[in-house]
Scaffold this active site. Sequence first.
Site, PDB file in Angstrom:
ATOM      1  N   GLU A 188       1.365  -1.314  -0.207  1.00  0.00           N
ATOM      2  CA  GLU A 188       0.131  -0.245  -0.030  1.00  0.00           C
ATOM      3  C   GLU A 188       0.805   1.598  -0.039  1.00  0.00           C
ATOM      4  OE1 GLU A 188      -3.175   0.759   2.565  1.00  0.00           O
ATOM      5  OE2 GLU A 188      -5.123  -0.775   1.819  1.00  0.00           O
ATOM      6  N   LYS A 207     -14.098   1.156  -2.932  1.00  0.00           N
ATOM      7  CA  LYS A 207     -14.640   1.130  -1.742  1.00  0.00           C
ATOM      8  C   LYS A 207     -15.816   1.296  -2.082  1.00  0.00           C
ATOM      9  CE  LYS A 207     -11.914   1.512   2.021  1.00  0.00           C
ATOM     10  NZ  LYS A 207     -11.229   2.907   2.693  1.00  0.00           N
ATOM     11  N   HIS A 262       9.569 -26.146   1.117  1.00  0.00           N
ATOM     12  CA  HIS A 262       9.185 -27.270  -0.632  1.00  0.00           C
ATOM     13  C   HIS A 262       8.273 -26.709  -0.880  1.00  0.00           C
ATOM     14  CE1 HIS A 262      11.175 -30.349   2.519  1.00  0.00           C
ATOM     15  NE2 HIS A 262      11.225 -29.438   3.081  1.00  0.00           N
TER      16      HIS A 262
HETATM   17  O1  PA5 Z   1      -3.064   1.058   6.073  1.00  0.00           O
HETATM   18  C1  PA5 Z   1      -4.462   1.812   5.916  1.00  0.00           C
HETATM   19  O2  PA5 Z   1      -4.445   2.836   5.861  1.00  0.00           O
HETATM   20  C2  PA5 Z   1      -5.505   0.880   5.839  1.00  0.00           C
HETATM   21  O3  PA5 Z   1      -4.753  -0.105   5.927  1.00  0.00           O
HETATM   22  C3  PA5 Z   1      -6.300   0.761   6.959  1.00  0.00           C
HETATM   23  O4  PA5 Z   1      -5.754  -0.028   7.569  1.00  0.00           O
HETATM   24  C4  PA5 Z   1      -7.428   0.100   6.788  1.00  0.00           C
HETATM   25  O5  PA5 Z   1      -8.164   0.432   5.540  1.00  0.00           O
HETATM   26  C5  PA5 Z   1      -8.635   0.319   7.713  1.00  0.00           C
HETATM   27  O6  PA5 Z   1      -8.402   1.203   7.336  1.00  0.00           O
HETATM   28  P1  PA5 Z   1      -9.397   1.872   9.084  1.00  0.00           P
HETATM   29  O7  PA5 Z   1      -8.738   1.990  10.030  1.00  0.00           O
HETATM   30  O8  PA5 Z   1     -10.437   3.370   8.595  1.00  0.00           O
HETATM   31  O9  PA5 Z   1     -10.449   0.875   9.171  1.00  0.00           O
END
Ligand code: PA5
Length: 463
Positions: free
Chosen positions: A294, A436, A323
């Site tokens: 990310e 989303k 393996h």
């Molecule tokens: O790293 C990030 O920003 C995302 O993976 C969020 O943690 C994830 O989308 C969950 O978001 P939130 O904490 O707003 O529910």
Amino acid sequence: MITLNYNNVDASVIGKDHGLNLEKEFSNYKNDIEKIIKDLNQRKDKPGQWLQWMNLGYNEETVWYVKEFAAMVKGRFDNVLVLGIGGSALGGIAVTEALLKPYWNLLTPEQRGGMPRIFFLDNIDPDQITGLLQVLDLKRTLVNVITKSGSTAETMSQYMIVKNLLEQQLGDDYRKNIVATTDQKTGILRQLADQEGYKTFVVPDDVGGRFSVFSAVGLLPFALVGIDIEEMMNGVKDMDLALKNTDIHNNIAAQNALIHYLMDTKKGKNLSVMMPYSSRLKYISDWYVQLWAESLGKEENNKGKKVNCGPTPIKALGATDQHSQIQLYNEGPNDKVINFIRVEEFDNTLEIPHIFEYTGIGYLGGKTINQLINAEADSTRVALSDYKRPTVTISLPKVNAYNVAQLLYMLEVQTAIAGELYNINTFNQPGVEQAKNYTYALMGRAGYEESAKALKEKMEKQK
Ligand code: PA5
């Protein structure tokens, strides 16, 4: 301190087609790295830079409040149930798997020292959720709902289901079984928690989900099951101090960031495998995959130029995946950097008995499983170098709170430095928004009607 051995990315070991001339590269990038480290440390206190995670190790107040709450509820609950997804769950899973005794939830309360069992619901699989709710006595469960935005559909739908059940079973008292970790001011969960009067903890401003493990997001669940969070903070602080060193020769996060960056951009090795030789560290790889993917997978660089960059992270486990994946890593495309994690001293020493002496497995008798797992790590690394495959080895003296915290913090800083080398925004994630929004549209959220129409047309075409 944890250490990094990068000899096996050097051209002197794996040849110049696939290896780097590290001495030369370290000297070429010396000034850039110095500038990046100085810059990150200067920007970290400025609002909007998303670098507050670099200060979390020093946040004694949160540690104090978390410990106070954990002490207050000690003995009242048999289970902790964490609701969250992505950065709100992966750090929690990685650390509890690493630091709690293996098979924690199967131990007796005495074996757990009176601490509760811990469960993470980090998905929305109806069968998994139903199954878990069938085995948990919710009356004896503390539910920690974690979401920074306060509106993530997966987490909030889990919360709605669990809250409803709790209320049915406990009447008005259900509120004592819920603790929310969310933004201080904004978001639906913040609103609800304040209205309902839940105990709350804060995800600090300018800390993104994947960098939040050392905030209350991670610290609260850790303290609730008795993990030594002060020792974790010591690990973070000591590593932070070490990584403030602006000299690439003395900064392991900068070294590994630069190695990955150069291997990708110069040698076409754009896959990064995380392979701990320790089952307890298995979920560190899941956490790393999210952090790396990310943060570094971006369409545009900071100048607005389309770059579509980002090395793809892959999780593996030694010795298990020898393996499964090593055949590919040795003989398939030479497009990976493999990160081994090696544990020098395990908590237990397990001797293999002297039996079957006159058979082909007799040589194992009298050795330890400890020797075997590290012999396999060494052999695999050397075999990979025979095939000219680059590997780095991160060594942990032991799996404990101090070292695991160091490892996670080192990987966070490494990711931030890599982002600067790619010249991208490490801390946003625009690429997850589209799906989303489509989900909101499909689920009938107000304000997404136009999007729903466009989406249905596209889905029709894709049938
Ligand atoms: O790293 C990030 O920003 C995302 O993976 C969020 O943690 C994830 O989308 C969950 O978001 P939130 O904490 O707003 O529910």
